[in-house]
Design a protein around this motif. Structure first.
Motif, PDB file in Angstrom:
ATOM      1  N   THR A  53       0.911  -1.057   0.029  1.00  0.00           N
ATOM      2  CA  THR A  53      -0.067  -0.367  -0.367  1.00  0.00           C
ATOM      3  C   THR A  53       1.232   1.167   0.298  1.00  0.00           C
ATOM      4  OG1 THR A  53      -0.249   0.478   2.658  1.00  0.00           O
ATOM      5  CG2 THR A  53      -1.571  -0.972   1.142  1.00  0.00           C
ATOM      6  N   GLY A  54       2.289   0.984  -0.220  1.00  0.00           N
ATOM      7  CA  GLY A  54       3.334   2.438  -0.515  1.00  0.00           C
ATOM      8  C   GLY A  54       3.867   1.965  -1.109  1.00  0.00           C
ATOM      9  N   PHE A  55       5.222   3.049  -1.371  1.00  0.00           N
ATOM     10  CA  PHE A  55       6.665   2.486  -1.883  1.00  0.00           C
ATOM     11  C   PHE A  55       7.325   3.440  -1.022  1.00  0.00           C
ATOM     12  CE2 PHE A  55       2.977   2.702  -5.656  1.00  0.00           C
ATOM     13  CZ  PHE A  55       3.937   0.981  -6.415  1.00  0.00           C
ATOM     14  N   VAL A  56       8.696   3.135  -0.858  1.00  0.00           N
ATOM     15  CA  VAL A  56      10.330   3.434  -0.787  1.00  0.00           C
ATOM     16  C   VAL A  56      10.788   3.947  -2.270  1.00  0.00           C
ATOM     17  CG1 VAL A  56       9.710   3.283   1.412  1.00  0.00           C
ATOM     18  CG2 VAL A  56      10.817   1.508  -0.381  1.00  0.00           C
ATOM     19  N   PHE A  57      11.364   4.592  -1.801  1.00  0.00           N
ATOM     20  CA  PHE A  57      12.300   5.022  -3.373  1.00  0.00           C
ATOM     21  C   PHE A  57      14.024   4.636  -3.094  1.00  0.00           C
ATOM     22  CE2 PHE A  57       8.515   7.564  -3.642  1.00  0.00           C
ATOM     23  CZ  PHE A  57       8.758   8.050  -4.763  1.00  0.00           C
ATOM     24  N   ALA A  58      14.308   4.096  -4.216  1.00  0.00           N
ATOM     25  CA  ALA A  58      16.018   3.615  -3.849  1.00  0.00           C
ATOM     26  C   ALA A  58      16.471   3.849  -5.640  1.00  0.00           C
ATOM     27  CB  ALA A  58      16.286   2.254  -3.251  1.00  0.00           C
ATOM     28  N   THR A  59      17.620   4.277  -5.584  1.00  0.00           N
ATOM     29  CA  THR A  59      19.167   3.694  -6.814  1.00  0.00           C
ATOM     30  C   THR A  59      18.159   2.728  -6.921  1.00  0.00           C
ATOM     31  OG1 THR A  59      20.156   5.744  -5.846  1.00  0.00           O
ATOM     32  CG2 THR A  59      20.459   3.954  -7.801  1.00  0.00           C
ATOM     33  N   ASP A  60      18.377   2.406  -8.162  1.00  0.00           N
ATOM     34  CA  ASP A  60      17.908   1.556  -9.226  1.00  0.00           C
ATOM     35  C   ASP A  60      19.384   0.806  -8.997  1.00  0.00           C
ATOM     36  OD1 ASP A  60      18.219  -0.810 -11.509  1.00  0.00           O
ATOM     37  OD2 ASP A  60      15.939  -0.131 -11.706  1.00  0.00           O
ATOM     38  N   PRO A  61      19.380  -0.458  -8.562  1.00  0.00           N
ATOM     39  CA  PRO A  61      20.479  -0.850  -8.257  1.00  0.00           C
ATOM     40  C   PRO A  61      21.378  -1.301  -9.262  1.00  0.00           C
ATOM     41  CG  PRO A  61      18.871  -2.657  -7.908  1.00  0.00           C
ATOM     42  CD  PRO A  61      18.285  -1.815  -8.001  1.00  0.00           C
ATOM     43  N   ARG A  62      20.797  -1.646 -10.674  1.00  0.00           N
ATOM     44  CA  ARG A  62      21.390  -2.073 -11.857  1.00  0.00           C
ATOM     45  C   ARG A  62      21.625  -0.009 -12.987  1.00  0.00           C
ATOM     46  NH1 ARG A  62      22.711  -5.368  -9.245  1.00  0.00           N
ATOM     47  NH2 ARG A  62      22.712  -7.451  -9.953  1.00  0.00           N
ATOM     48  N   LEU A  63      21.121  -0.038 -12.721  1.00  0.00           N
ATOM     49  CA  LEU A  63      20.808   1.310 -13.528  1.00  0.00           C
ATOM     50  C   LEU A  63      21.598   2.121 -12.961  1.00  0.00           C
ATOM     51  CD1 LEU A  63      17.618   0.840 -14.933  1.00  0.00           C
ATOM     52  CD2 LEU A  63      19.791  -0.161 -16.676  1.00  0.00           C
ATOM     53  N   GLY A  64      21.580   2.268 -11.350  1.00  0.00           N
ATOM     54  CA  GLY A  64      22.602   3.635 -11.174  1.00  0.00           C
ATOM     55  C   GLY A  64      22.203   5.427 -11.463  1.00  0.00           C
ATOM     56  N   LYS A  65      22.904   6.289 -11.837  1.00  0.00           N
ATOM     57  CA  LYS A  65      22.349   7.207 -12.212  1.00  0.00           C
ATOM     58  C   LYS A  65      24.124   7.332 -13.214  1.00  0.00           C
ATOM     59  CE  LYS A  65      22.230   9.278  -7.405  1.00  0.00           C
ATOM     60  NZ  LYS A  65      23.573   9.919  -6.495  1.00  0.00           N
ATOM     61  N   ILE A  66      23.317   8.511 -14.713  1.00  0.00           N
ATOM     62  CA  ILE A  66      24.007   8.187 -15.459  1.00  0.00           C
ATOM     63  C   ILE A  66      23.857   9.935 -15.414  1.00  0.00           C
ATOM     64  CG2 ILE A  66      23.332   6.323 -16.434  1.00  0.00           C
ATOM     65  CD1 ILE A  66      21.008   8.048 -17.993  1.00  0.00           C
ATOM     66  N   ASN A  67      24.982  10.639 -17.118  1.00  0.00           N
ATOM     67  CA  ASN A  67      25.235  11.858 -16.536  1.00  0.00           C
ATOM     68  C   ASN A  67      25.043  11.777 -17.662  1.00  0.00           C
ATOM     69  OD1 ASN A  67      26.908  13.157 -14.324  1.00  0.00           O
ATOM     70  ND2 ASN A  67      28.678  11.388 -14.191  1.00  0.00           N
ATOM     71  N   THR A  68      23.899  12.901 -18.453  1.00  0.00           N
ATOM     72  CA  THR A  68      23.830  12.889 -19.493  1.00  0.00           C
ATOM     73  C   THR A  68      23.983  14.387 -20.402  1.00  0.00           C
ATOM     74  OG1 THR A  68      22.142  14.169 -19.681  1.00  0.00           O
ATOM     75  CG2 THR A  68      21.777  12.306 -18.982  1.00  0.00           C
ATOM     76  N   PRO A  69      23.684  15.043 -21.372  1.00  0.00           N
ATOM     77  CA  PRO A  69      24.263  16.003 -22.048  1.00  0.00           C
ATOM     78  C   PRO A  69      23.572  17.505 -21.713  1.00  0.00           C
ATOM     79  CG  PRO A  69      24.187  14.666 -24.156  1.00  0.00           C
ATOM     80  CD  PRO A  69      23.724  13.240 -22.750  1.00  0.00           C
ATOM     81  N   HIS A  70      22.571  16.622 -21.031  1.00  0.00           N
ATOM     82  CA  HIS A  70      21.457  18.032 -19.912  1.00  0.00           C
ATOM     83  C   HIS A  70      21.594  17.771 -18.547  1.00  0.00           C
ATOM     84  CE1 HIS A  70      18.905  17.002 -23.578  1.00  0.00           C
ATOM     85  NE2 HIS A  70      19.337  17.553 -23.735  1.00  0.00           N
ATOM     86  N   GLY A  71      22.344  16.809 -18.059  1.00  0.00           N
ATOM     87  CA  GLY A  71      22.949  16.497 -16.749  1.00  0.00           C
ATOM     88  C   GLY A  71      22.361  15.778 -16.379  1.00  0.00           C
ATOM     89  N   GLU A  72      22.421  15.458 -14.806  1.00  0.00           N
ATOM     90  CA  GLU A  72      22.787  14.408 -13.936  1.00  0.00           C
ATOM     91  C   GLU A  72      21.177  13.258 -13.935  1.00  0.00           C
ATOM     92  OE1 GLU A  72      24.857  13.251 -10.375  1.00  0.00           O
ATOM     93  OE2 GLU A  72      22.474  13.184  -9.611  1.00  0.00           O
TER      94      GLU A  72
END
Length: 221
Positions: free
Chosen positions: A155-174
């Protein structure tokens, strides 16, 4: 990647979906040449065209890592298209895209869980209308089952960084791939009493012990 406007204009044209391509490149690292099932705006029209869907769509991959599940990734919380004014920013638009790893659910009758994309749209509407964004270790109660008209304790969600996709730096920013992780009504009530980043982080760490990819299972009690 930090990019000047001039370098951006040299590398890309107005026909390029610059941010979309950056997302696809990260997904390709995980899924190779596997083709996703992509769904555009569910109402048929994007916000900009007068529709009700804030995100441009979502892709669904099937993954057998850990256990079979659907891996859903949104497009539209970050800057997707050519925009030289956004080149070299700190964050691309809202700075994240939603993801969700979902175990098969019998109520979907073998079909793709389109309802989960609608959940992403609902959360996106909140962001676009309020100006408040989500980050790792935030949580949100759904005030009922996350899948409408369903007997589930989730009945709810918590938010975590996706363990495989993580973070990326793009031409427009993070861009952070921000994974929705379903939690039970008991866990929701616990976090309501202690709505702190530390409490959410501790709960996520507990869930990871038996569920490293943080797959949401509507059958979990």
């Amino acid at each position: 990647m930090e990019m000047t406007t001039e370098a951006y204009k040299q590398q890309f044209s107005e026909e390029d979906a610059v941010g979309w391509l950056a997302i696809d490149q990260q997904l390709e690292k995980i899924y190779g040449a596997a083709r996703a099932r992509h769904y555009g705006p569910l109402c048929g029209l994007h916000y900009i065209a007068g529709g009700t869907d804030p995100i441009d769509g979502a892709s669904i991959y099937d993954s057998s890592e850990q256990s079979f599940h659907h891996h859903i990734v949104s497009y539209g919380m970050s800057e997707l298209y050519y925009n030289e004014e956004k080149a070299g920013g700190a964050f691309s638009k809202w700075g994240f895209e939603f993801t969700l790893r979902l175990a098969p659910f019998e109520g979907d009758k073998g079909q793709d869980p389109i309802w989960a994309i609608q959940v992403m749209n609902n959360l996106a509407r909140y962001v676009f209308s309020s100006g408040n964004w989500f980050e790792e270790n935030h949580f949100i109660p759904a005030n009922g089952p996350v899948r409408l008209d369903t007997e589930t304790a989730i009945t709810g969600f918590v938010f975590a960084t996706d363990p495989r996709l993580g973070k990326i730096n793009t031409p427009h920013g993070e861009v952070t791939f921000l994974q929705l992780v379903g939690i039970t009504d008991t866990e929701v009530e616990f976090l309501k009493k202690s709505p702190t980043i530390g409490a959410v982080s501790e709960l996520i760490d507990q869930l990871r012990q038996e569920n490293p990819l943080l797959i949401t299972d509507l059958g979990r009690k």
